[in-house]
Design a protein around this motif. Structure first.
Motif, PDB file in Angstrom:
ATOM      1  N   VAL A 117      18.228  -0.645 -13.685  1.00  0.00           N
ATOM      2  CA  VAL A 117      18.881  -1.836 -13.135  1.00  0.00           C
ATOM      3  C   VAL A 117      18.525  -1.960 -11.658  1.00  0.00           C
ATOM      4  CG1 VAL A 117      21.078  -2.985 -12.673  1.00  0.00           C
ATOM      5  CG2 VAL A 117      20.760  -1.681 -14.795  1.00  0.00           C
ATOM      6  N   LEU A 118      18.069  -3.145 -11.242  1.00  0.00           N
ATOM      7  CA  LEU A 118      17.737  -3.374  -9.840  1.00  0.00           C
ATOM      8  C   LEU A 118      18.997  -3.306  -8.985  1.00  0.00           C
ATOM      9  CD1 LEU A 118      15.556  -4.286  -7.724  1.00  0.00           C
ATOM     10  CD2 LEU A 118      16.326  -6.632  -8.194  1.00  0.00           C
ATOM     11  N   ILE A 119      18.959  -2.480  -7.921  1.00  0.00           N
ATOM     12  CA  ILE A 119      20.131  -2.354  -7.056  1.00  0.00           C
ATOM     13  C   ILE A 119      19.878  -2.876  -5.648  1.00  0.00           C
ATOM     14  CG2 ILE A 119      21.132  -0.458  -8.368  1.00  0.00           C
ATOM     15  CD1 ILE A 119      20.031   1.467  -6.300  1.00  0.00           C
ATOM     16  N   ARG A 120      18.611  -2.913  -5.205  1.00  0.00           N
ATOM     17  CA  ARG A 120      18.322  -3.487  -3.893  1.00  0.00           C
ATOM     18  C   ARG A 120      16.831  -3.722  -3.738  1.00  0.00           C
ATOM     19  NH1 ARG A 120      19.019   1.955  -2.068  1.00  0.00           N
ATOM     20  NH2 ARG A 120      21.264   1.617  -2.047  1.00  0.00           N
ATOM     21  N   LYS A 121      16.513  -4.569  -2.760  1.00  0.00           N
ATOM     22  CA  LYS A 121      15.132  -4.778  -2.332  1.00  0.00           C
ATOM     23  C   LYS A 121      15.014  -4.338  -0.882  1.00  0.00           C
ATOM     24  CE  LYS A 121      13.870  -8.715  -5.336  1.00  0.00           C
ATOM     25  NZ  LYS A 121      12.546  -8.264  -5.850  1.00  0.00           N
ATOM     26  N   ILE A 122      13.882  -3.699  -0.559  1.00  0.00           N
ATOM     27  CA  ILE A 122      13.637  -3.215   0.791  1.00  0.00           C
ATOM     28  C   ILE A 122      12.400  -3.908   1.338  1.00  0.00           C
ATOM     29  CG2 ILE A 122      13.010  -1.208   2.182  1.00  0.00           C
ATOM     30  CD1 ILE A 122      14.555   0.516   0.207  1.00  0.00           C
ATOM     31  N   GLY A 123      12.494  -4.380   2.571  1.00  0.00           N
ATOM     32  CA  GLY A 123      11.335  -5.009   3.185  1.00  0.00           C
ATOM     33  C   GLY A 123      11.735  -5.876   4.360  1.00  0.00           C
ATOM     34  N   THR A 124      10.737  -6.240   5.144  1.00  0.00           N
ATOM     35  CA  THR A 124      10.919  -7.121   6.295  1.00  0.00           C
ATOM     36  C   THR A 124       9.811  -8.164   6.263  1.00  0.00           C
ATOM     37  OG1 THR A 124       9.476  -5.873   7.794  1.00  0.00           O
ATOM     38  CG2 THR A 124      11.770  -5.123   7.592  1.00  0.00           C
ATOM     39  N   PRO A 125       9.825  -9.139   7.174  1.00  0.00           N
ATOM     40  CA  PRO A 125       8.694 -10.077   7.231  1.00  0.00           C
ATOM     41  C   PRO A 125       7.353  -9.388   7.475  1.00  0.00           C
ATOM     42  CG  PRO A 125      10.563 -10.974   8.424  1.00  0.00           C
ATOM     43  CD  PRO A 125      10.941  -9.592   8.042  1.00  0.00           C
ATOM     44  N   GLY A 126       7.378  -8.165   8.005  1.00  0.00           N
ATOM     45  CA  GLY A 126       6.140  -7.424   8.237  1.00  0.00           C
ATOM     46  C   GLY A 126       5.662  -6.634   7.041  1.00  0.00           C
ATOM     47  N   THR A 127       6.432  -6.628   5.954  1.00  0.00           N
ATOM     48  CA  THR A 127       6.024  -5.920   4.738  1.00  0.00           C
ATOM     49  C   THR A 127       5.070  -6.801   3.957  1.00  0.00           C
ATOM     50  OG1 THR A 127       8.206  -4.837   4.654  1.00  0.00           O
ATOM     51  CG2 THR A 127       6.836  -4.735   2.673  1.00  0.00           C
ATOM     52  N   LYS A 128       3.777  -6.501   4.016  1.00  0.00           N
ATOM     53  CA  LYS A 128       2.757  -7.318   3.368  1.00  0.00           C
ATOM     54  C   LYS A 128       1.905  -6.457   2.436  1.00  0.00           C
ATOM     55  CE  LYS A 128       3.696 -11.086   5.756  1.00  0.00           C
ATOM     56  NZ  LYS A 128       4.247 -12.299   5.124  1.00  0.00           N
ATOM     57  N   PHE A 129       1.904  -6.796   1.163  1.00  0.00           N
ATOM     58  CA  PHE A 129       1.076  -6.145   0.155  1.00  0.00           C
ATOM     59  C   PHE A 129       1.220  -4.618   0.179  1.00  0.00           C
ATOM     60  CE2 PHE A 129      -1.018 -10.112   1.481  1.00  0.00           C
ATOM     61  CZ  PHE A 129      -1.043 -10.798   0.263  1.00  0.00           C
ATOM     62  N   PRO A 130       2.430  -4.095   0.023  1.00  0.00           N
ATOM     63  CA  PRO A 130       2.612  -2.635   0.037  1.00  0.00           C
ATOM     64  C   PRO A 130       1.902  -1.966  -1.130  1.00  0.00           C
ATOM     65  CG  PRO A 130       4.594  -3.730  -0.752  1.00  0.00           C
ATOM     66  CD  PRO A 130       3.685  -4.809  -0.246  1.00  0.00           C
ATOM     67  N   ASN A 131       1.221  -0.862  -0.840  1.00  0.00           N
ATOM     68  CA  ASN A 131       0.408  -0.212  -1.862  1.00  0.00           C
ATOM     69  C   ASN A 131       0.561   1.301  -1.846  1.00  0.00           C
ATOM     70  OD1 ASN A 131      -1.341  -0.617  -4.032  1.00  0.00           O
ATOM     71  ND2 ASN A 131      -3.136  -0.098  -2.815  1.00  0.00           N
ATOM     72  N   GLY A 132       1.588   1.809  -1.176  1.00  0.00           N
ATOM     73  CA  GLY A 132       1.834   3.239  -1.162  1.00  0.00           C
ATOM     74  C   GLY A 132       3.239   3.528  -0.686  1.00  0.00           C
ATOM     75  N   ILE A 133       3.880   4.527  -1.292  1.00  0.00           N
ATOM     76  CA  ILE A 133       5.239   4.873  -0.902  1.00  0.00           C
ATOM     77  C   ILE A 133       5.480   6.358  -1.118  1.00  0.00           C
ATOM     78  CG2 ILE A 133       6.168   4.287  -3.186  1.00  0.00           C
ATOM     79  CD1 ILE A 133       8.756   3.387  -1.766  1.00  0.00           C
TER      80      ILE A 133
END
Length: 222
Positions: A117-133
């Motif tokens: 179940v989705l509980i939150r989204k993480i990111g800012t206007p600077g989060t562009k095309f994330p490809n690693g975590i």
């Protein structure tokens, strides 16, 4: 796309690559000896893979937008779809029974609980095309991308609060692949455009005394 876990105190590697038609999964010893193949005919393209401390293999499929959790012998234990919440999953990590999945074209990280179940989204206007975590033992979340032909890392708290943005100015990186935090605090990624491995110093974040115990990232900056 490797992951690893220990079997009888010997490290084992989980490797995914593209076979004739779709992704395939194989297990190797640390010396490179083939141990077994794990059939994953229900997965089209493995875009992210990680392993857990209790020896589970977690993969995300970028075509079907689903997450599969397998045991070390390839038995499917659980599966959930994230298609309604994401555009294109690209990498995955697990922390405290939560699944953190980069959404490459959705420019965010989606967090799902152990029920899917989705509980939150993480990111800012600077989060562009994330490809690693990757996530530190204390819950610091590092998200990498190569938007604008530079390797960029955003650091978030476990609740998704931005702590800082960092760039590597020394090398053009147009196609980063994954992000790993080593036990020494170094940051590692792959640059697919020139077949380079980038190993970067850790990130130093100034914290208040109240927050000091919530981070173990304290080795330099880049």
């Amino acid at each position: 796309m490797p992951g690893s876990f220990e079997e009888k105190k010997e490290p084992m590697y989980v490797v995914c690559d593209r076979g004739a038609k779709r992704s395939r999964m194989q297990i190797f010893s640390v010396s490179g000896k083939f141990i077994r193949n794990i059939p994953i005919t229900y997965i089209d393209i493995v875009s992210g893979l990680c392993t857990t401390h209790d020896r589970k293999i977690v993969v995300v499929d970028s075509v079907r937008s689903g997450v599969s959790i397998l045991n070390e012998f390839g038995v499917l234990l659980f599966w959930f779809s994230c298609a309604s919440d994401m555009v294109e999953p690209s990498d995955i990590n697990v922390y405290n029974q939560h699944y953190y999945i980069c959404d490459f074209k959705g420019h965010s990280v989606n967090v799902f609980n152990h029920h899917g179940v989705l509980i939150r989204k993480i990111g800012t206007p600077g989060t562009k095309f994330p490809n690693g975590i990757d996530i530190s033992d204390m819950g610091d979340i590092l998200v990498g991308d190569s938007h604008g032909n530079r390797f960029h890392v955003s650091l978030f708290t476990s609740l998704g609060q931005l702590q800082g943005d960092y760039e590597c100015p020394y090398l053009k990186v147009s196609r980063c692949c994954g992000l790993k935090l080593t036990s020494e605090g170094l940051i590692v990624t792959l640059a697919k455009n020139n077949n380079h491995v980038l190993v970067l110093e850790g990130i130093c974040v100034e914290k208040s005394e109240e927050d000091e115990s919530n981070s173990n990232l304290s080795n330099g900056s880049f």
